[in-house]
Design an enzyme around this catalytic site. Structure first.
Site, PDB file in Angstrom:
ATOM      1  N   CYS A   2      11.628   1.084  -4.251  1.00 22.81           N
ATOM      2  CA  CYS A   2      13.161   1.505  -5.418  1.00 22.81           C
ATOM      3  C   CYS A   2      14.355   0.797  -4.151  1.00 22.81           C
ATOM      4  CB  CYS A   2      13.051   2.943  -6.066  1.00 22.81           C
ATOM      5  SG  CYS A   2      11.415   2.937  -6.743  1.00 22.81           S
ATOM      6  N   GLY A  28      13.639  -4.009  -7.293  1.00 22.24           N
ATOM      7  CA  GLY A  28      13.135  -3.314  -8.264  1.00 22.24           C
ATOM      8  C   GLY A  28      14.010  -3.305  -9.596  1.00 22.24           C
ATOM      9  N   ASN A 101      13.779   6.737  -3.216  1.00 20.47           N
ATOM     10  CA  ASN A 101      13.007   5.506  -2.682  1.00 20.47           C
ATOM     11  C   ASN A 101      11.627   6.561  -2.359  1.00 20.47           C
ATOM     12  OD1 ASN A 101      11.955   2.797  -2.104  1.00 20.47           O
ATOM     13  ND2 ASN A 101      13.684   2.933  -0.364  1.00 20.47           N
ATOM     14  N   GLY A 102      10.653   6.095  -2.384  1.00 18.38           N
ATOM     15  CA  GLY A 102       9.796   6.339  -1.515  1.00 18.38           C
ATOM     16  C   GLY A 102       8.281   6.911  -3.087  1.00 18.38           C
ATOM     17  N   TYR A 257       8.868  -8.705   3.450  1.00 21.30           N
ATOM     18  CA  TYR A 257       9.366  -9.365   2.570  1.00 21.30           C
ATOM     19  C   TYR A 257      10.414  -8.500   2.065  1.00 21.30           C
ATOM     20  CZ  TYR A 257       7.689 -10.200  -2.611  1.00 21.30           C
ATOM     21  OH  TYR A 257       7.541  -9.771  -3.579  1.00 21.30           O
ATOM     22  N   THR A 303      11.298 -15.713   0.642  1.00 18.10           N
ATOM     23  CA  THR A 303      11.048 -14.550   1.296  1.00 18.10           C
ATOM     24  C   THR A 303      10.749 -15.565   3.122  1.00 18.10           C
ATOM     25  OG1 THR A 303      10.627 -13.008   0.166  1.00 18.10           O
ATOM     26  CG2 THR A 303      11.076 -12.328   2.524  1.00 18.10           C
ATOM     27  N   ASP A 365       3.812 -17.738   3.672  1.00 22.96           N
ATOM     28  CA  ASP A 365       3.644 -17.333   3.110  1.00 22.96           C
ATOM     29  C   ASP A 365       3.938 -15.855   4.009  1.00 22.96           C
ATOM     30  OD1 ASP A 365       4.930 -15.352   1.069  1.00 22.96           O
ATOM     31  OD2 ASP A 365       2.610 -16.050  -0.460  1.00 22.96           O
ATOM     32  N   ASP A 366       5.224 -15.002   3.792  1.00 19.24           N
ATOM     33  CA  ASP A 366       5.326 -13.929   3.848  1.00 19.24           C
ATOM     34  C   ASP A 366       4.012 -12.845   4.215  1.00 19.24           C
ATOM     35  OD1 ASP A 366       5.449 -11.829   2.082  1.00 19.24           O
ATOM     36  OD2 ASP A 366       6.663 -13.531   1.600  1.00 19.24           O
TER      37      ASP A 366
END
Length: 493
Positions: A2, A28, A101-102, A257, A303, A365-366
């Protein structure tokens, strides 16, 4: 994952909070919300969808006040319903609003404990409500009900003792001020900024430094592991390093990312880290495949672009943009549900056939998480005429669930879980697959920064810095797998 932001201003903050949410929208896309404090009253608006979907002229007009917090969310726990969007609010003590966030890895036990011992009822599946009620109870427990900075920080220390996991939070406390804090290991990011006005200093707490850049704040520092900051009602800044702080191990996947490349996290440039990832990956390819037959290197947007440029240069092959992205389709990794992710890939990406036809292509790709996107992109490359399709990942195999706020809850949904690299290569349909080594990735991200104790690399290594109780992964999969989410939505519908 988030995005959070809190601003103490000397003028109305709603418009700046709105801008901050749009800057953090990559973190998000499921829900958004904002709460402001105006003359002792909390004013809030929140809902499901993008920031532009949730906030209109009428809702913004009601968000008055010079102090506020905001949140953008994608669901790791909860948020199947609008009432689980954030910020969340409790009216005692004082009135507290929180954006988080988390992920808390002991939220189930805490919820039961809050009800049985603290007489607090948790009404949603969101661990953010658990975190909010833990903070509220710790503040109620303060001796004498004092609201001095020292007492507020003592309450945050109490939260750290009870809550386990990765978390960063911004809170509004009526009559007290703007409070932000970070988990004891510093897993989830949080930065502090300041700007001077004629009326005095303004402060901001946010998930990423790019918010500060765009809104005109100067970066003061990252919040340290376990650190809390309080900007009181007079605009005075107070900082506190918790005795509960442990080894500083920020999330490695932020640099791979999630974070924007123009952000600084824990005194590390995300952009520079990704350049070094590409260099390290090129070194591995040259070491294990010196006689490669790669004709062209193509990044999987967006990314991986930063890592792809130095990789192509070091390999001595052409760099081309062969995949064009529709920017109005959300990031597939953070979309809820495997079916939605699969449908979105071909709507989001289209090939330029001239860059593929009769060539040996190295896609970069990442990361490779569920494998859905990789499989479809490889098939698209073949349909565009590629002779051979190779894939290189700037990160190691994702074999283990992430429990600190990234949507990797079920090992059964991770394509590398229980598979060798050769088996993953066959499963996604590539002619060859090269993964970055974990040691090389950590070295690339760290650069010359010697201050960090390490990284949370649990999704790659299976090592969890907070420890994990027996049965937790099974419990997590039963609640947060794609199948469990679809079942909840079916029942709700």
């Amino acid at each position: 994952m988030c995005g959070i932001v809190g601003i103490f201003g000397r003028a109305p903050v709603a418009a700046r909070l709105y801008d901050a949410m749009t800057i953090l929208q990559h973190r998000g896309q499921d829900a958004a919300g904002m709460t402001t404090l105006d003359q002792g009253r909390m004013r809030s608006a929140r809902g499901m969808g993008l920031v532009s979907d949730v906030f209109g002229e009428d809702s913004m007009a009601g968000l008055t006040g010079d102090m506020g917090i905001a949140h953008v969310r994608y669901p790791t726990a909860g948020c199947d319903r609008p009432d689980e969007a954030q910020p969340m609010y409790v009216n005692s003590p004082y009135g507290i609003a929180l954006g988080h966030n988390g992920n808390l890895i002991n939220s189930e036990a805490l919820s039961a404990e809050l009800f049985a011992e603290d007489r607090r009822h948790i009404n949603t599946e969101s661990d953010s409500e658990v975190l909010l009620n833990c903070l509220a109870h710790e503040m109620v427990s303060l001796k004498g009900g004092s609201t001095t900075p020292a007492q507020i920080f003592a309450a945050v220390d109490g939260v750290h003792r009870r809550c386990r996991g990765g978390y960063a939070a911004v809170t509004l406390i009526a009559g007290v001020g703007l409070l932000g804090f970070r988990d004891p290991n510093g897993i989830r990011p949080a930065v502090l900024g300041q700007r001077q006005t004629e009326q005095g200093s303004e402060y901001i707490i946010a998930s990423e430094s790019v918010v500060l850049d765009i809104l005109g704040f100067q970066l003061v520092s990252d919040l340290g592991p376990g650190e809390a900051v309080l900007i009181d009602m007079d605009g005075k800044l107070h900082r506190h390093s918790s005795p509960e702080a442990r080894a500083h191990t920020p999330c490695l996947f932020e640099y791979v990312y999630f974070a924007r490349p123009d952000s600084m996290l824990d005194d590390l440039s995300v952009y520079k880290a990704r350049l070094r990832m590409g260099e390290a990956l090129a070194e591995k390819i040259l070491r294990i495949w010196p006689d490669h037959d790669i004709d062209v290197v193509i990044p999987v947007p967006d990314t991986s672009r930063t890592a792809c440029l130095p990789l192509a240069h070091m390999l001595g092959v052409k760099y081309r943009e062969g995949l064009i992205k529709n920017r109005y389709i959300g990031r597939t990794f953070i979309m809820p549900g495997q079916e939605a992710r699969a449908r979105s890939v071909r709507r989001k990406l289209n090939t330029i056939p001239l860059e593929f036809k009769k060539k040996n292509i190295l896609l970069v790709d990442d990361s490779i998480v569920r494998g859905t996107t990789s499989r479809q992109i490889i098939q698209m490359a073949r349909e565009a005429g590629a002779r051979r399709v190779y894939l290189a990942s700037a990160s190691p195999p994702v074999r283990y669930p992430n429990v600190y706020g990234i949507d990797m809850p079920a090992a059964s949904e991770l394509i590398a879980a229980g598979r060798t690299e050769e088996e993953v290569c066959a499963a996604i349909g590539a002619d060859r697959l090269i993964y970055q080594d974990l040691e090389s990735l950590e070295k690339a991200v760290r650069g010359k920064n010697k201050k960090l104790d390490g990284f949370d690399s649990s999704c790659f290594s299976g090592r969890y810095v907070t420890g994990i109780k027996d049965g937790y992964f099974e419990e997590l999969e039963s609640r947060r797998s794609d199948a469990a989410r679809m079942q909840r939505r079916s029942e709700a519908g």
